[in-house]
Design an enzyme around this catalytic site. Structure first.
Site, short mmCIF file in Angstrom:
data_model
loop_
_atom_site.label_atom_id
_atom_site.label_comp_id
_atom_site.label_asym_id
_atom_site.label_seq_id
_atom_site.Cartn_x
_atom_site.Cartn_y
_atom_site.Cartn_z
N ASN A 65 0.83 -1.22 0.00
CA ASN A 65 0.00 0.00 0.00
C ASN A 65 0.86 1.26 0.00
O ASN A 65 0.33 2.37 0.09
CB ASN A 65 -1.01 -0.01 1.16
N LEU A 115 2.40 3.09 1.88
CA LEU A 115 2.53 4.07 2.96
C LEU A 115 3.03 3.44 4.26
O LEU A 115 2.52 2.42 4.70
CB LEU A 115 1.19 4.74 3.23
N HIS A 172 -2.24 6.64 9.55
CA HIS A 172 -2.01 5.30 10.11
C HIS A 172 -2.38 5.23 11.59
O HIS A 172 -1.87 6.00 12.40
CB HIS A 172 -0.54 4.93 9.91
N GLU A 196 20.47 -15.78 12.23
CA GLU A 196 20.19 -15.78 13.67
C GLU A 196 18.85 -15.17 14.03
O GLU A 196 18.37 -15.35 15.15
CB GLU A 196 21.34 -15.09 14.41
#
Lengths: 76, 297
Positions: free
Chosen positions: B28, B30, B104, B208
């Site tokens: 997306n 972003l 967000h 690791e």
């Protein structure tokens, strides 16, 4: 809805049995309170963990014993 | 895709030829504050995945036909894993946030409008096929193999030698024990296990980050087994009525109505019993739930 009330309403909320007004207040509190958000999250995880128990956890014998516990309770 | 552990995982999945693995990358574009390094450059993502030995497909993530075709292609691909790079618009369908940075994790200014814009409230239940519990059950111990190695008091044995022998004996005892090593098995002596159980030994090389990631299988990790034990113990301690409601609702997945009918109790009563029981289990699991949360973040 404060935190104490919130905690009591979680199961009703998850079963979708809150009236619209209480549900709205529940969700409002959820948005504001990190602690209660975490509590709800843990409740959901608890339920999904219970759902992962192997089915033999509830053997027919256990099931009968449980049902009779209710039967006794109703008759006493 | 900016995390190094992702690329370790990509390398391992291709090395072991995991053709039953399909990864989906929601491109997306972003991040939380800025655009990602590659943005919507699907071709570069795909070229990187192919260089790591994967079959890569690029598509429009909002085109359901394309998604279905890509899944079919992934299922038909043999000998290597498949990754779908799906170009998407973050927040698609809600103009106030669609494809906009800085949104967000933030609540919508006008959630009602957003719901209306998306076509109004809907009820959609998707029934998924649940795994067969019998198939998921851990296999029991191997008959006839019941001995762990022992050493006399005062006998000298290198810790790693004892580790290797004990691990190998555990592998003899239980067919569900697997071992992973980070390319040092001749030091740790896990090579004893590798020799005895080659199909259950996984060489993780010096990756690791990938090594601990690979061993935490969600279903049978030690943590999950411990959680199960805790729950089983709590179930035994609960008052009979709470235990019955909790078992029926959450373990055997009955509905509230079914449970009320079976136990001849009111809906309110059912809910109170269920809630009390869940609260007890949650409290007992709280420490584990914190641990799990930390492990995820």
């Amino acid at each position: 809805v404060n935190c104490d009330e919130f905690v009591e309403l979680v199961t009703a909320f998850l079963d979708d049995t809150l009236d619209p007004e209480t549900e709205a207040r529940f969700v409002d509190h959820l948005a504001l309170c990190d602690g209660c958000e975490r509590y709800l999250d843990q409740f959901r995880t608890t339920i999904s963990e219970l759902g992962r128990l192997p089915p033999e956890t509830l053997s027919p014998a256990t099931r009968d014993a449980l049902l009779s516990a209710f039967h006794d309770w109703h008759t006493t | 895709m900016a995390e190094g552990s992702i690329w370790e995982a990509f390398e391992h999945a291709a090395h072991y030829g995991l053709d039953n693995l399909t990864a989906i990358v929601d491109v997306n574009r972003l991040g939380q504050t800025t655009e990602t390094m590659l943005g919507w450059d699907l071709d570069t993502y795909a070229a990187r995945a192919r260089a790591f030995g994967w079959h890569a497909i690029t598509l429009d993530g909002h085109d359901l036909d394309a998604v279905e075709a890509a899944y079919a292609e992934a299922e038909a691909t043999r000998g290597r894993p498949t990754v779908l790079f799906a170009k998407t618009l973050k927040g698609k369908g809600v103009k106030a946030v669609e494809d906009k940075p800085g949104k967000h994790g933030k609540p919508l200014d006008d959630p009602e409008d957003a719901i209306a814009e998306l076509g109004g409230a809907r009820e959609l239940t998707v029934a998924v096929r649940k795994p067969d519990p019998a198939a998921a059950a851990a296999p029991g111990p191997v008959p006839g193999k019941t001995r762990m190695p022992t050493w006399e008091v005062g006998e000298e044995v290198a810790t790693r030698r004892a580790y290797g022998e004990a691990l190998t004996a555990l592998g003899d005892l239980r067919p569900d024990v697997v071992a992973l090593d980070g390319e040092v098995s001749n030091s740790t002596n896990s090579e004893l296990f590798a020799k005895a159980h080659p199909d259950r030994y996984f060489e993780m090389y010096i990756a690791e980050q990938q090594t601990p990631t690979a061993w935490t299988s969600p279903e049978n990790s030690a943590l999950n087994l411990e959680i199960r034990q805790v729950i089983t113990a709590v179930l035994d301690e609960l008052p009979a009525r709470q235990r019955a409601v909790l078992s029926l609702r959450d373990v055997t997945d009955r509905t509230a109505d079914e449970v009320c009918e079976m136990l001849q109790i009111s809906a309110a009563n059912q809910r109170v019993l269920l809630h009390r029981a869940r609260a007890v289990v949650r409290e007992r699991l709280a420490d584990y739930l914190m641990e799990e949360k930390e492990a995820k973040t």
